[in-house]
Structure formats: structure tokens, C-alpha cells
Design a protein around this motif. Structure first.
Motif, mmCIF file in Angstrom:
data_model
loop_
_atom_site.group_PDB
_atom_site.id
_atom_site.type_symbol
_atom_site.label_atom_id
_atom_site.label_comp_id
_atom_site.label_asym_id
_atom_site.label_seq_id
_atom_site.Cartn_x
_atom_site.Cartn_y
_atom_site.Cartn_z
ATOM 1 N N LEU A 141 0.828 -1.209 0.000
ATOM 2 C CA LEU A 141 0.000 0.000 0.000
ATOM 3 C C LEU A 141 0.865 1.263 0.000
ATOM 4 O O LEU A 141 0.544 2.248 -0.681
ATOM 5 N N PHE A 142 1.972 1.235 0.721
ATOM 6 C CA PHE A 142 2.892 2.378 0.715
ATOM 7 C C PHE A 142 3.368 2.658 -0.704
ATOM 8 O O PHE A 142 3.416 3.809 -1.137
ATOM 9 N N ARG A 143 3.734 1.622 -1.447
ATOM 10 C CA ARG A 143 4.206 1.792 -2.825
ATOM 11 C C ARG A 143 3.105 2.352 -3.727
ATOM 12 O O ARG A 143 3.375 3.155 -4.620
ATOM 13 N N VAL A 144 1.864 1.947 -3.508
ATOM 14 C CA VAL A 144 0.738 2.486 -4.273
ATOM 15 C C VAL A 144 0.605 3.986 -4.023
ATOM 16 O O VAL A 144 0.510 4.783 -4.959
ATOM 17 N N ILE A 145 0.612 4.376 -2.754
ATOM 18 C CA ILE A 145 0.492 5.789 -2.403
ATOM 19 C C ILE A 145 1.673 6.572 -2.962
ATOM 20 O O ILE A 145 1.508 7.659 -3.522
ATOM 21 N N GLN A 146 2.859 6.008 -2.853
ATOM 22 C CA GLN A 146 4.058 6.655 -3.372
ATOM 23 C C GLN A 146 3.948 6.886 -4.886
ATOM 24 O O GLN A 146 4.285 7.967 -5.388
ATOM 25 N N GLU A 147 3.468 5.917 -5.621
ATOM 26 C CA GLU A 147 3.323 6.042 -7.078
ATOM 27 C C GLU A 147 2.284 7.101 -7.441
ATOM 28 O O GLU A 147 2.494 7.907 -8.352
ATOM 29 N N ILE A 148 1.168 7.120 -6.722
ATOM 30 C CA ILE A 148 0.125 8.115 -6.992
ATOM 31 C C ILE A 148 0.647 9.524 -6.729
ATOM 32 O O ILE A 148 0.442 10.444 -7.532
ATOM 33 N N VAL A 149 1.325 9.708 -5.605
ATOM 34 C CA VAL A 149 1.874 11.032 -5.278
ATOM 35 C C VAL A 149 2.917 11.445 -6.318
ATOM 36 O O VAL A 149 2.920 12.587 -6.788
ATOM 37 N N SER A 150 3.771 10.528 -6.694
ATOM 38 C CA SER A 150 4.783 10.823 -7.709
ATOM 39 C C SER A 150 4.130 11.235 -9.033
ATOM 40 O O SER A 150 4.548 12.211 -9.666
ATOM 41 N N ASN A 151 3.108 10.496 -9.448
ATOM 42 C CA ASN A 151 2.389 10.843 -10.679
ATOM 43 C C ASN A 151 1.730 12.209 -10.581
ATOM 44 O O ASN A 151 1.745 12.984 -11.545
ATOM 45 N N SER A 152 1.157 12.512 -9.430
ATOM 46 C CA SER A 152 0.485 13.796 -9.239
ATOM 47 C C SER A 152 1.460 14.961 -9.369
ATOM 48 O O SER A 152 1.149 15.978 -9.971
ATOM 49 N N ILE A 153 2.642 14.779 -8.822
ATOM 50 C CA ILE A 153 3.647 15.844 -8.886
ATOM 51 C C ILE A 153 4.234 15.944 -10.290
ATOM 52 O O ILE A 153 4.314 17.032 -10.861
ATOM 53 N N LYS A 154 4.624 14.800 -10.840
ATOM 54 C CA LYS A 154 5.358 14.791 -12.103
ATOM 55 C C LYS A 154 4.471 15.091 -13.316
ATOM 56 O O LYS A 154 4.845 15.884 -14.165
ATOM 57 N N HIS A 155 3.308 14.475 -13.380
ATOM 58 C CA HIS A 155 2.500 14.566 -14.595
ATOM 59 C C HIS A 155 1.397 15.611 -14.541
ATOM 60 O O HIS A 155 1.074 16.219 -15.554
ATOM 61 N N SER A 156 0.802 15.821 -13.375
ATOM 62 C CA SER A 156 -0.332 16.746 -13.325
ATOM 63 C C SER A 156 0.025 18.092 -12.722
ATOM 64 O O SER A 156 -0.820 18.959 -12.592
#
Length: 88
Positions: free
Chosen positions: A2-17
Motif C-alpha cells: 500500500l505504501f508503494r501504491v500511495i508513493q506512485e500516486i503522489v509521484s504521478n500527481s507531482i510529475k504529470h499533473s
């Protein structure tokens, strides 16, 4: 996982959006774990992204949530940010 899921979502939010605000909420409700993540980024077409080959991060997120017997709902639209709702 679950930590990795949250980490990926946050990373995507910062990097792509280009999100400047990301809110994360985690609640244990009886036997369910509920995770909500919201950002104020540019948003995206979630269903279209899942169909494209170069969006492996989203597919990895879905796969990891599936491993936990969970579900994820994504609400997003251009200019309105993204809301991830995960239940495990």
C-alpha cells in the motif's frame, strides 16, 4: 504494498499533473482500509490512459491493489484534479 501504491500516486500527481496540493486520508473502518488521495493538478482521462501502453504506472497501481483484494475508483477531468478512492 500500500505504501508503494500511495508513493506512485503522489509521484504521478507531482510529475504529470503539476499538482501543488495533495491530500491523503487513511481510515480503518471495521474490516476495511480506505485510502483517499486528492490533488489539484491538471487531471487526466483515466480510462484512456489505461488503454495506452506507456502508462505502466497506473497498471502497476491497479495490479498492486488487486493483490490486496482491493478496488480503486479514480475520478479525474481536465483542469479539475484527480481523486483516488481505494478500499481494501
Amino acid at each position: 504494498v500500500l505504501f508503494r501504491v500511495i508513493q506512485e500516486i503522489v509521484s504521478n500527481s507531482i510529475k504529470h499533473s503539476k499538482a501543488s496540493v495533495i491530500d491523503i486520508g487513511i481510515v480503518l473502518d471495521h474490516s476495511r482500509l480506505i485510502v483517499e488521495i486528492r490533488d489539484d493538478g491538471t487531471g487526466f482521462d483515466y480510462e484512456r490512459c489505461l488503454q495506452q501502453k506507456h502508462h505502466s504506472g497506473l497498471k502497476n497501481i491497479q495490479s498492486r491493489i488487486g493483490m490486496l483484494n482491493g478496488i480503486m475508483i479514480v475520478e479525474s477531468s481536465g483542469g479539475n484534479g484527480t481523486h483516488y478512492f481505494i478500499t481494501i
